[in-house]
Write a protein that holds these residues in place. Structure first.
Motif, PDB file in Angstrom:
ATOM      1  N   GLU A 182      -6.332   3.140 -11.803  1.00  0.00           N
ATOM      2  CA  GLU A 182      -5.296   3.867 -12.864  1.00  0.00           C
ATOM      3  C   GLU A 182      -6.112   5.578 -13.127  1.00  0.00           C
ATOM      4  O   GLU A 182      -5.467   6.419 -13.144  1.00  0.00           O
ATOM      5  N   THR A 206      -5.963   8.816 -11.577  1.00  0.00           N
ATOM      6  CA  THR A 206      -5.519   9.537  -9.661  1.00  0.00           C
ATOM      7  C   THR A 206      -5.769  10.660  -9.550  1.00  0.00           C
ATOM      8  O   THR A 206      -5.621  10.581  -8.375  1.00  0.00           O
ATOM      9  N   GLN A 265     -11.178   6.768  -5.570  1.00  0.00           N
ATOM     10  CA  GLN A 265      -9.789   5.432  -5.747  1.00  0.00           C
ATOM     11  C   GLN A 265     -10.881   3.932  -5.263  1.00  0.00           C
ATOM     12  O   GLN A 265     -10.086   3.094  -5.347  1.00  0.00           O
ATOM     13  N   SER A 268      -1.845   5.238   1.769  1.00  0.00           N
ATOM     14  CA  SER A 268      -0.726   6.256   1.855  1.00  0.00           C
ATOM     15  C   SER A 268      -0.585   7.242   3.058  1.00  0.00           C
ATOM     16  O   SER A 268       0.394   8.030   4.071  1.00  0.00           O
ATOM     17  N   ALA A 308       4.243   2.695  -4.597  1.00  0.00           N
ATOM     18  CA  ALA A 308       4.954   2.617  -5.571  1.00  0.00           C
ATOM     19  C   ALA A 308       5.404   4.369  -6.258  1.00  0.00           C
ATOM     20  O   ALA A 308       5.737   4.635  -6.311  1.00  0.00           O
ATOM     21  N   ASN A 309       3.742   4.503  -5.931  1.00  0.00           N
ATOM     22  CA  ASN A 309       3.551   5.898  -7.413  1.00  0.00           C
ATOM     23  C   ASN A 309       2.871   6.446  -6.369  1.00  0.00           C
ATOM     24  O   ASN A 309       1.741   6.511  -5.614  1.00  0.00           O
ATOM     25  N   PRO A 310       3.494   7.623  -5.781  1.00  0.00           N
ATOM     26  CA  PRO A 310       2.927   8.654  -5.252  1.00  0.00           C
ATOM     27  C   PRO A 310       1.368   9.667  -4.929  1.00  0.00           C
ATOM     28  O   PRO A 310       0.513   8.868  -4.327  1.00  0.00           O
ATOM     29  N   ALA A 311       0.807   9.052  -6.319  1.00  0.00           N
ATOM     30  CA  ALA A 311      -0.514   9.299  -6.641  1.00  0.00           C
ATOM     31  C   ALA A 311      -1.740   8.346  -5.608  1.00  0.00           C
ATOM     32  O   ALA A 311      -2.702   8.894  -5.712  1.00  0.00           O
ATOM     33  N   TRP A 312      -1.114   7.025  -5.919  1.00  0.00           N
ATOM     34  CA  TRP A 312      -2.112   6.051  -5.128  1.00  0.00           C
ATOM     35  C   TRP A 312      -1.642   6.347  -4.038  1.00  0.00           C
ATOM     36  O   TRP A 312      -1.013   6.414  -2.911  1.00  0.00           O
ATOM     37  N   GLU A 324      -3.869   0.384  -1.874  1.00  0.00           N
ATOM     38  CA  GLU A 324      -3.685  -0.719  -2.985  1.00  0.00           C
ATOM     39  C   GLU A 324      -4.592  -1.749  -2.014  1.00  0.00           C
ATOM     40  O   GLU A 324      -4.379  -1.222  -1.095  1.00  0.00           O
TER      41      GLU A 324
END
Length: 116
Positions: A30, A32, A39, A69, A101-105, A108
């Protein structure tokens, strides 16, 4: 055997349990603003919480899939993982680089575990 789902949303459930096996959706950070270590620690905290809610814990993980990523950050991820993983109960694990899906992540994590 009944199928149970928890935290059901429009697109996904955070947890499903069938035949005493727990399936977690991909857990993402959550906050980022954190680096890969932060993370990872946050995401592993989500895993702990969801497993406890489902009647299990990290020592009962059957399989873990980790998506980074940037695979170059595996060292930092492993630092947080090694501090968290249950001693003597390191599960089978796969770690791959993926476009999240989110470049800041930066990470996962998908977990399958056994109920107590």
């Amino acid at each position: 055997m009944s199928l149970q789902r928890f935290h059901v949303g429009q697109r996904l459930s955070e947890t499903a349990i069938f035949n005493k096996v727990i399936y977690l959706a991909g857990q993402i950070p959550e906050d980022t603003s954190k680096d890969i270590i932060g993370q990872t620690a946050e995401v592993l905290g989500h895993v702990d919480r969801l497993l406890a809610e489902a009647g299990s814990d990290k020592s009962r993980i059957l399989m873990c899939q980790i998506f980074l990523s940037d695979i170059q950050q595996i060292g930092g991820m492993n630092q947080a993982w090694d501090a968290w993983v249950a001693s003597g109960n390191a599960p089978p694990r796969a770690t791959v680089q993926a476009a999240l899906a989110n470049p800041a992540w930066l990470i996962e994590v998908v977990v399958t575990a056994a109920q107590n």
